[in-house]
Scaffold this motif. Structure first.
Motif, PDB file in Angstrom:
ATOM      1  N   PRO A   5      22.248  51.068  16.526  1.00  0.00           N
ATOM      2  CA  PRO A   5      22.095  51.988  15.326  1.00  0.00           C
ATOM      3  C   PRO A   5      22.869  51.445  14.174  1.00  0.00           C
ATOM      4  O   PRO A   5      23.882  50.855  14.342  1.00  0.00           O
ATOM      5  N   LEU A   6      22.673  51.560  13.077  1.00  0.00           N
ATOM      6  CA  LEU A   6      23.280  51.006  11.807  1.00  0.00           C
ATOM      7  C   LEU A   6      24.193  51.932  11.005  1.00  0.00           C
ATOM      8  O   LEU A   6      23.610  52.967  10.994  1.00  0.00           O
ATOM      9  N   PHE A   7      25.363  51.841  10.944  1.00  0.00           N
ATOM     10  CA  PHE A   7      26.358  52.677  10.566  1.00  0.00           C
ATOM     11  C   PHE A   7      27.470  51.803   9.432  1.00  0.00           C
ATOM     12  O   PHE A   7      27.732  50.640   9.690  1.00  0.00           O
ATOM     13  N   GLY A   8      27.606  52.605   8.303  1.00  0.00           N
ATOM     14  CA  GLY A   8      28.622  51.817   7.570  1.00  0.00           C
ATOM     15  C   GLY A   8      28.012  50.484   6.933  1.00  0.00           C
ATOM     16  O   GLY A   8      26.810  50.792   6.305  1.00  0.00           O
ATOM     17  N   LEU A   9      28.700  49.406   6.896  1.00  0.00           N
ATOM     18  CA  LEU A   9      28.066  48.008   6.232  1.00  0.00           C
ATOM     19  C   LEU A   9      26.741  47.667   6.556  1.00  0.00           C
ATOM     20  O   LEU A   9      25.921  47.220   5.842  1.00  0.00           O
ATOM     21  N   THR A  10      26.617  47.960   7.811  1.00  0.00           N
ATOM     22  CA  THR A  10      25.092  47.256   8.479  1.00  0.00           C
ATOM     23  C   THR A  10      24.080  48.294   7.792  1.00  0.00           C
ATOM     24  O   THR A  10      22.870  48.025   7.521  1.00  0.00           O
ATOM     25  N   ARG A  11      24.447  49.710   7.526  1.00  0.00           N
ATOM     26  CA  ARG A  11      23.418  50.493   7.116  1.00  0.00           C
ATOM     27  C   ARG A  11      23.237  50.283   5.689  1.00  0.00           C
ATOM     28  O   ARG A  11      21.948  50.007   5.082  1.00  0.00           O
ATOM     29  N   ALA A  12      24.452  49.922   4.823  1.00  0.00           N
ATOM     30  CA  ALA A  12      24.242  49.355   3.360  1.00  0.00           C
ATOM     31  C   ALA A  12      23.387  48.507   3.197  1.00  0.00           C
ATOM     32  O   ALA A  12      22.630  48.179   2.387  1.00  0.00           O
ATOM     33  N   ALA A  13      23.730  47.084   4.071  1.00  0.00           N
ATOM     34  CA  ALA A  13      22.717  46.072   4.071  1.00  0.00           C
ATOM     35  C   ALA A  13      21.208  46.292   4.246  1.00  0.00           C
ATOM     36  O   ALA A  13      20.436  45.643   3.442  1.00  0.00           O
ATOM     37  N   ALA A  14      20.976  47.192   5.200  1.00  0.00           N
ATOM     38  CA  ALA A  14      19.445  47.570   5.581  1.00  0.00           C
ATOM     39  C   ALA A  14      18.933  48.458   4.358  1.00  0.00           C
ATOM     40  O   ALA A  14      17.795  48.218   3.643  1.00  0.00           O
ATOM     41  N   ASN A  15      19.903  49.216   3.583  1.00  0.00           N
ATOM     42  CA  ASN A  15      19.300  49.985   2.470  1.00  0.00           C
ATOM     43  C   ASN A  15      19.049  49.071   1.291  1.00  0.00           C
ATOM     44  O   ASN A  15      18.189  49.214   0.477  1.00  0.00           O
ATOM     45  N   ALA A  16      20.026  48.078   1.293  1.00  0.00           N
ATOM     46  CA  ALA A  16      19.852  47.023  -0.099  1.00  0.00           C
ATOM     47  C   ALA A  16      18.458  46.294   0.287  1.00  0.00           C
ATOM     48  O   ALA A  16      17.552  45.996  -0.785  1.00  0.00           O
ATOM     49  N   GLY A  17      18.059  45.896   1.645  1.00  0.00           N
ATOM     50  CA  GLY A  17      16.801  45.276   1.635  1.00  0.00           C
ATOM     51  C   GLY A  17      15.702  46.177   1.349  1.00  0.00           C
ATOM     52  O   GLY A  17      14.564  45.646   0.974  1.00  0.00           O
ATOM     53  N   ILE A  18      15.556  47.330   1.814  1.00  0.00           N
ATOM     54  CA  ILE A  18      14.484  48.417   1.455  1.00  0.00           C
ATOM     55  C   ILE A  18      14.439  48.509   0.148  1.00  0.00           C
ATOM     56  O   ILE A  18      13.371  48.521  -0.411  1.00  0.00           O
ATOM     57  N   GLY A  19      15.620  48.527  -0.601  1.00  0.00           N
ATOM     58  CA  GLY A  19      15.638  48.867  -2.084  1.00  0.00           C
ATOM     59  C   GLY A  19      14.650  47.663  -2.876  1.00  0.00           C
ATOM     60  O   GLY A  19      14.118  47.696  -3.737  1.00  0.00           O
ATOM     61  N   LEU A  20      15.098  46.340  -2.496  1.00  0.00           N
ATOM     62  CA  LEU A  20      14.625  45.120  -3.009  1.00  0.00           C
ATOM     63  C   LEU A  20      13.013  45.197  -2.469  1.00  0.00           C
ATOM     64  O   LEU A  20      12.347  44.799  -3.370  1.00  0.00           O
ATOM     65  N   THR A 305      25.818  61.076  10.829  1.00  0.00           N
ATOM     66  CA  THR A 305      26.574  60.983   9.826  1.00  0.00           C
ATOM     67  C   THR A 305      28.290  60.893  10.482  1.00  0.00           C
ATOM     68  O   THR A 305      29.276  60.294   9.970  1.00  0.00           O
ATOM     69  N   SER A 306      28.432  61.419  11.593  1.00  0.00           N
ATOM     70  CA  SER A 306      29.840  61.427  12.083  1.00  0.00           C
ATOM     71  C   SER A 306      30.250  60.182  12.991  1.00  0.00           C
ATOM     72  O   SER A 306      29.483  59.655  13.717  1.00  0.00           O
ATOM     73  N   TRP A 307      31.566  59.805  12.840  1.00  0.00           N
ATOM     74  CA  TRP A 307      31.856  58.539  13.317  1.00  0.00           C
ATOM     75  C   TRP A 307      31.775  58.542  14.761  1.00  0.00           C
ATOM     76  O   TRP A 307      31.564  57.654  15.598  1.00  0.00           O
ATOM     77  N   ARG A 308      32.201  59.917  15.243  1.00  0.00           N
ATOM     78  CA  ARG A 308      31.783  60.088  16.803  1.00  0.00           C
ATOM     79  C   ARG A 308      30.513  59.819  17.403  1.00  0.00           C
ATOM     80  O   ARG A 308      30.574  59.097  18.622  1.00  0.00           O
ATOM     81  N   TYR A 309      29.402  59.550  16.649  1.00  0.00           N
ATOM     82  CA  TYR A 309      28.227  59.529  17.181  1.00  0.00           C
ATOM     83  C   TYR A 309      27.690  58.135  16.525  1.00  0.00           C
ATOM     84  O   TYR A 309      26.394  58.001  16.623  1.00  0.00           O
TER      85      TYR A 309
END
Length: 430
Positions: A5-20, A305-309
């Motif tokens: 699962p991608l959370f935080g910075l790893t999710r942001a990196a994936a979003n950047a790749g998809i955006g490009l 979205t919860s840090w718990r999960y």
């Protein structure tokens, strides 16, 4: 390999790749279609608006592929690029998610089965016909092609042939109970091109799931299937019919813990629909009350979205995705449609309404007529609830299910008055 699962910075990196990737698609569309700068800006703006509908989804990385929703192709993939090109206006009839039932056969008789009216021992669709349908679906343009049943593993050889036919033109999934799956079969499916599989598991409690599926080995078979698929490199998804008992008891949290233990990458949570075995229960105890439906939607947000999960599988709740404030209803080929195991083309897997049969008419002709009947996504509450009482009434007086194209045309007329879902309305605003 387990899904990550991608959370935080790893999710942001994936979003950047998809955006490009999205920007690249837009620039190619500008060159190929001669789009002006204003049109290019409007396209990018519309995509940013639509992306807001996925803000409360979780990305999951598996074997170099990023999955966000069962109903959309993973990134990067040819199917993902096709979907973006469709939004740019290059391919009008692209369908994000199509279901093709390959068999009527199933050893289970599940409490909620939407396909109960088509189950049987004989398969009218031959392998050649199924291959023709896949070729025509690829001609239309499909993001995710889900091969279902009955139990699709009961036609394993045909299933492998269909997967080879799809190739990389779509992301092929199967929906299965896991019955009949072995390590060797899972590997064969992966080598033939299977991207993901939805394994039905409807409770964290073995006894309750087995009772729901009316098979005393259903729980163990499903749990084992998740491991076999993951080991073979197939993205493992658990599919859950979220019953009132499970939602009320707090069982969703325990279920998600079990999904993590099993190594699933995603959980698809479907609310019980007034369809199939539940057609006569549209106002009964099987279907979620509005309050429970809202609880299910809240769980989608919390789980993603919860840090718990943060290390748990992604959760995708149909009622959240198709809410009027997001993507609404995309039946009829706008976002999804269904071909049942008898060849009936229906606008939604939960509606026993036929717009034509592929054994009597060419799929492309039927699809064109269906798109004319459903020209755009629809806002408002799920139309299945609106149409179910009329479908049930006609079935009670002897009309066969699914209802004929003529009856279908009569029943869907009120839907034409519906406006766009709010997200699409915003995306199309100039």
């Amino acid at each position: 390999m387990r899904p990550f699962p991608l959370f935080g910075l790893t999710r942001a990196a994936a979003n950047a790749g998809i955006g490009l990737g999205l920007l690249g698609t837009a620039l190619r569309a500008r060159g190929e279609l001669g789009l002006g700068l204003g049109e290019l800006v409007r396209f990018l703006r519309s995509q940013l608006v639509l992306a807001q509908g996925l803000r409360q989804h979780k990305h999951v990385l598996f074997r170099g592929r990023v999955f966000t929703d069962v109903f959309a192709p993973h990134w990067p993939s040819r199917a993902f690029n096709q979907m973006m090109s469709a939004y740019a206006g290059q391919q009008r009839d692209f369908v994000a998610y199509a279901i093709l039932a390959v068999t009527r056969r199933c050893i289970y008789r599940c409490e909620h089965c939407y396909a109960i009216h088509t189950l049987g021992s004989h398969d009218p669709l031959s392998r050649d016909k199924l291959l023709q349908l896949v070729r025509q679906l690829m001609q239309i343009g499909v993001g995710v092609l889900s091969l279902e049943g009955g139990e699709p593993l009961l036609r394993l050889d045909d299933l492998l042939a269909l997967l080879h036919e799809v190739g990389d033109r779509a992301n092929p999934f199967i929906a299965t109970t896991g019955h009949g799956l072995t390590r060797e079969r899972a590997r064969a499916l992966s080598q033939a091109g299977l991207i993901g599989a939805q394994v039905s598991l409807d409770h964290h409690d073995r006894r309750r799931h087995n009772a729901f599926r009316r098979n005393d080995r259903a729980f163990d078979v499903a749990c084992e299937a998740v491991g076999l698929l993951r080991e073979a490199g197939v993205f493992p998804v658990l599919a859950l019919c979220a019953t009132p008992e499970l939602v009320q008891s707090g069982g969703l949290h325990r279920y998600l813990d079990l999904a993590r233990e099993l190594g699933a990458g995603m959980v698809q949570m479907l609310d019980p629909m007034p369809s199939g075995c539940y057609l006569e229960g549209s106002a009964g105890e099987q279907v979620l009350t509005p309050a429970l439906l809202e609880e299910l939607k809240r769980f989608h947000v919390e789980a993603n979205t919860s840090w718990r999960y943060r290390n748990h599988p992604a959760v995708t709740v149909r009622a959240h995705v198709e809410d009027d404030c997001r993507f609404g209803c995309g039946m009829g080929g706008n976002q999804h449609f269904y071909i049942d195991a008898c060849g009936n083309v229906t606008p939604c897997v939960y509606l026993a309404l036929s717009v034509g049969n592929v054994l009597q008419e060419d799929l492309l002709s039927i699809f064109g007529r269906m798109r004319a009947q459903f020209p755009r996504p629809m806002g408002g509450f799920c139309p299945v609830y609106e149409l179910a009482p009329a479908i049930a009434a006609r079935a009670r007086v002897g009309e066969a299910l699914p209802l004929s194209p003529r009856s279908t045309a009569e029943l869907i007329q009120p839907l034409s008055r519906r406006g766009l879902p709010r997200l699409f309305a915003r995306a199309m605003r100039r």
